[in-house]
Design a protein around this motif. Structure first.
Motif, mmCIF file in Angstrom:
data_model
loop_
_atom_site.group_PDB
_atom_site.id
_atom_site.type_symbol
_atom_site.label_atom_id
_atom_site.label_comp_id
_atom_site.label_asym_id
_atom_site.label_seq_id
_atom_site.Cartn_x
_atom_site.Cartn_y
_atom_site.Cartn_z
ATOM 1 N N ARG A 308 0.819 -1.205 0.000
ATOM 2 C CA ARG A 308 0.000 0.000 0.000
ATOM 3 C C ARG A 308 0.856 1.260 0.000
ATOM 4 O O ARG A 308 0.538 2.238 -0.708
ATOM 5 N N ALA A 309 1.922 1.236 0.800
ATOM 6 C CA ALA A 309 2.771 2.425 0.891
ATOM 7 C C ALA A 309 3.487 2.704 -0.425
ATOM 8 O O ALA A 309 3.556 3.858 -0.883
ATOM 9 N N PHE A 310 4.030 1.675 -1.058
ATOM 10 C CA PHE A 310 4.710 1.872 -2.336
ATOM 11 C C PHE A 310 3.740 2.410 -3.384
ATOM 12 O O PHE A 310 4.075 3.304 -4.166
ATOM 13 N N ALA A 311 2.524 1.877 -3.407
ATOM 14 C CA ALA A 311 1.528 2.341 -4.372
ATOM 15 C C ALA A 311 1.162 3.801 -4.120
ATOM 16 O O ALA A 311 1.024 4.601 -5.060
ATOM 17 N N PRO A 463 -10.084 6.885 6.123
ATOM 18 C CA PRO A 463 -9.254 6.394 5.023
ATOM 19 C C PRO A 463 -7.771 6.448 5.395
ATOM 20 O O PRO A 463 -7.298 7.430 5.965
ATOM 21 N N PHE A 464 -7.078 5.362 5.079
ATOM 22 C CA PHE A 464 -5.631 5.320 5.334
ATOM 23 C C PHE A 464 -4.982 4.452 4.267
ATOM 24 O O PHE A 464 -5.306 3.262 4.163
ATOM 25 N N LEU A 531 -0.804 10.930 9.877
ATOM 26 C CA LEU A 531 -0.082 9.674 10.042
ATOM 27 C C LEU A 531 0.347 9.126 8.685
ATOM 28 O O LEU A 531 1.488 8.653 8.525
ATOM 29 N N GLU A 532 -0.532 9.185 7.706
ATOM 30 C CA GLU A 532 -0.198 8.705 6.370
ATOM 31 C C GLU A 532 0.952 9.511 5.772
ATOM 32 O O GLU A 532 1.877 8.953 5.175
ATOM 33 N N GLU A 533 0.896 10.814 5.932
ATOM 34 C CA GLU A 533 1.963 11.667 5.413
ATOM 35 C C GLU A 533 3.314 11.289 6.026
ATOM 36 O O GLU A 533 4.324 11.180 5.324
ATOM 37 N N ASP A 538 9.005 7.656 4.965
ATOM 38 C CA ASP A 538 9.901 6.505 5.022
ATOM 39 C C ASP A 538 9.082 5.298 5.474
ATOM 40 O O ASP A 538 8.920 5.064 6.673
ATOM 41 N N PRO A 539 8.517 4.526 4.528
ATOM 42 C CA PRO A 539 7.659 3.400 4.906
ATOM 43 C C PRO A 539 8.331 2.379 5.806
ATOM 44 O O PRO A 539 7.651 1.664 6.542
ATOM 45 N N PHE A 540 9.644 2.301 5.766
ATOM 46 C CA PHE A 540 10.335 1.295 6.575
ATOM 47 C C PHE A 540 10.393 1.684 8.049
ATOM 48 O O PHE A 540 10.875 0.909 8.876
ATOM 49 N N GLN A 541 9.910 2.882 8.383
ATOM 50 C CA GLN A 541 9.815 3.277 9.789
ATOM 51 C C GLN A 541 8.377 3.134 10.307
ATOM 52 O O GLN A 541 8.009 3.756 11.296
ATOM 53 N N TRP A 542 7.590 2.308 9.648
ATOM 54 C CA TRP A 542 6.244 1.954 10.127
ATOM 55 C C TRP A 542 6.372 0.691 10.963
ATOM 56 O O TRP A 542 6.802 -0.352 10.486
ATOM 57 N N TYR A 543 5.987 0.749 12.242
ATOM 58 C CA TYR A 543 6.242 -0.366 13.149
ATOM 59 C C TYR A 543 4.960 -0.953 13.744
ATOM 60 O O TYR A 543 4.959 -1.468 14.856
#
Length: 558
Positions: A308-311, A463-464, A531-533, A538-543
């Motif tokens: 989802r984040a990459f898209a 929506p997220f 939060l989405e912004e 940096d999607p890799f900092q989603w924990y």
């Protein structure tokens, strides 16, 4: 489903009546296996033989070991038409107060091996505790899974058909103290799921153990070597057939088992102090790989989020093995950073912030505030590195039961980690009054806004990343009750530094009568957008390693 009880005994009889009473009260037929006991135990066990009460004592003339005795009891149980067998020790160690719960779990999951997970008191010998921990680690390696939390507890219910198939196929099983672990691992490999129940275990005064320190430790070591090399040799079959978790439903974040061991976390903290940031991260790379390969649920939810984040970032790539590993490695780095910050290994000058960040806005306001944080980045580092005078103004609402070892290590490194923390599951009217008084004095309540309550109620859907997700209403209700401003605060690693950012969501949260739900949805939606912004920077900092989109709107709104 027909359940009986099997009690293996070698020279244990003094506590037997206390074991028999609750088993009989539960309506269970009982097979006592006298495993070559000497006098006076032999005669004492024989007197318990009472077919009129469905108590059968079967004697093995030569000691076979615990495994041999249990298997002999299973053969008798199967011949008598039983489908399941409860194994319980004769020495009174096991908590028979949980018998009803254990049997209920077996009836709920008749295909599973249902086992107790020991909760020990301080009577457990240190050597036994260390030995059990070593076995736990080996079992996680042998199964490539963390599903089995304890393989050594002899308080369990077996599905006899699965055991029969195991024996019919000629599987090797240890006959003595290696039995409990080996049969559980081999059943797990063949697809038998494991259901687990916490049970109290104690070592009664005067209890005589049949554990031979030298011989049984050698047997257990040989068993682990046998299982490990068998796992490697049969790896494709093990991966294909090993048991899946019992429930396919989404797992609430608070129910996910902690995967970090206490001593492992202490080791990581020491590693950082000795080697510094770069070398300590390199040293934990193989450990992270192991957690990545064995963390099925976390690996799946990581991939779902990254897709989802990459898209959302307009990227066409799909997350593969290395993207997932990088995500796990980032989380491990977050843990190291938190340990380093609280231990003083990170300097406060490693942290900076925007001119308009939430903390500075709040500091300029004489009123207290509610500050919403999240599991994007590392807010724990910001709490560790800020000025101690500011830290004492933070009232942190936490839920730490699912991460007890991690929080225990933090407290031991720096007791201030527990300063002004309140468990969200323990909040009551008195605590609410205290929080209100502190906010009126200018303090700030810190609460996470990206994890739904343990109870699952009081949530809004917003929506997220392209799909509705549930967000807790608690922060906004709390801010309305406290009659104070509402801020957000994020802390992301940027290279070798940590960057604070955030903003004021509301100068005052108002929940008009008749439009309360709409107002709460609006505040939750504003936080979800921010939060989405932050997550997309940096999607890799989603924990949040759980199914963030699991709950449906009609099931979670209130």
């Amino acid at each position: 489903m027909k359940i009986c009880a099997i009690i293996p005994s070698h020279n244990h009889w003094t506590a037997l009546d206390g074991v028999l009473t609750p088993l009989l009260a539960a309506g269970l037929a009982i097979f006592i296996i006298d495993d070559g006991s000497a006098e006076p135990a032999r005669s004492a066990l024989a007197t318990r033989h009472d077919p009129t009460r469905d108590v059968i004592v079967h004697r093995l003339a030569v000691n076979q070991g615990k495994g041999g005795a249990v298997l002999a009891g299973m053969a008798l149980a199967r011949e008598a038409g039983f489908t399941h067998a409860l194994q319980v020790d004769a020495d009174g160690q096991h908590d028979l107060g949980r018998l009803t719960d254990l049997l209920a779990l077996a009836r709920q999951y008749p295909q599973a091996l249902v086992t107790g997970v020991p909760v020990y008191d301080n009577t457990i010998p240190l050597g036994r505790a260390i030995g059990r921990w070593i076995t736990h680690v080996w079992v996680w390696i042998e199964t490539l899974s963390f599903q089995i939390r304890d393989s050594m507890c002899g308080y369990r219910v077996y599905p006899l058909a699965a055991v029969w198939d195991l024996q019919a196929d000629g599987e090797t099983l240890g006959q003595r103290m290696d039995f409990d672990t080996e049969i559980m691992v081999r059943l797990f490999w063949r697809g038998t799921p494991v259901a687990q129940l916490p049970v109290r275990v104690t070592y009664p005064p005067g209890n005589t153990s049949n554990f031979d320190v030298v011989r049984d430790n050698l047997r257990i070591s040989a068993m682990h070597a046998r299982l490990f090399f068998t796992m490697l040799w049969c790896l494709p079959q093990v991966l294909k057939h090993r048991a899946a978790p019992l429930s396919a439903e989404p797992i609430h974040w608070a129910r996910l088992s902690e995967r970090g061991l206490y001593w492992g976390l202490r080791f990581c903290s020491a590693l950082y102090r000795l080697l510094g940031h770069r070398l300590s991260h390199a040293a934990i790379a193989p450990i992270v790989l192991f957690f990545y390969l064995t963390g099925n649920e976390q690996r799946r939810t990581s991939r779902e989020f990254l897709i989802r984040a990459f898209a959302a970032r307009g990227e066409t790539r799909q997350p593969g093995f290395w993207s997932g590993y990088r995500h796990f490695f980032s989380f491990a780095g977050r843990t190291l950073d938190s340990l380093a910050a609280w231990s003083g290994s990170l300097s406060p000058d490693k942290m900076d912030g925007d001119d308009a960040d939430s903390l500075r806005l709040a500091m300029a306001d004489p009123r207290g505030a509610v500050i919403i944080v999240s599991h994007v980045g590392n807010i724990e580092v910001s709490r560790a590195l800020i000025d101690p005078a500011i830290r004492r103004r933070l009232l942190v609402l936490v839920h730490t039961q699912h991460a007890a070892n991690y929080n225990r290590v933090l407290r031991e490194i720096n007791p201030e980690t527990a300063l002004n923390t309140f468990q969200v599951t323990d909040l009551d009217a008195a605590t609410a009054v205290l929080l209100k008084e502190r906010v009126d004095q200018g303090d700030w309540i810190v609460i996470a806004g990206d994890r739904v309550p343990v109870s699952g109620d009081r949530v809004s859907v917003a929506p997220f990343l392209g799909q509705p997700a549930a967000f807790p209403q608690g922060p906004y209700i709390l801010a309305a009750v406290m009659e104070c401003p509402l801020y957000t605060l994020f802390c992301r690693r940027e290279g070798g530094r940590f960057h604070l950012t955030g903003r004021r969501l509301a100068d005052r949260v108002t929940l008009p009568r008749g439009q309360r739900m709409e107002a709460l949805d609006g505040y939750a939606g504003a936080f979800a957008r921010e939060l989405e912004e932050q997550a997309l920077l940096d999607p890799f900092q989603w924990y949040n390693f759980f199914d963030f989109w699991a709950m449906k709107k009609d099931a979670v709104t209130s």
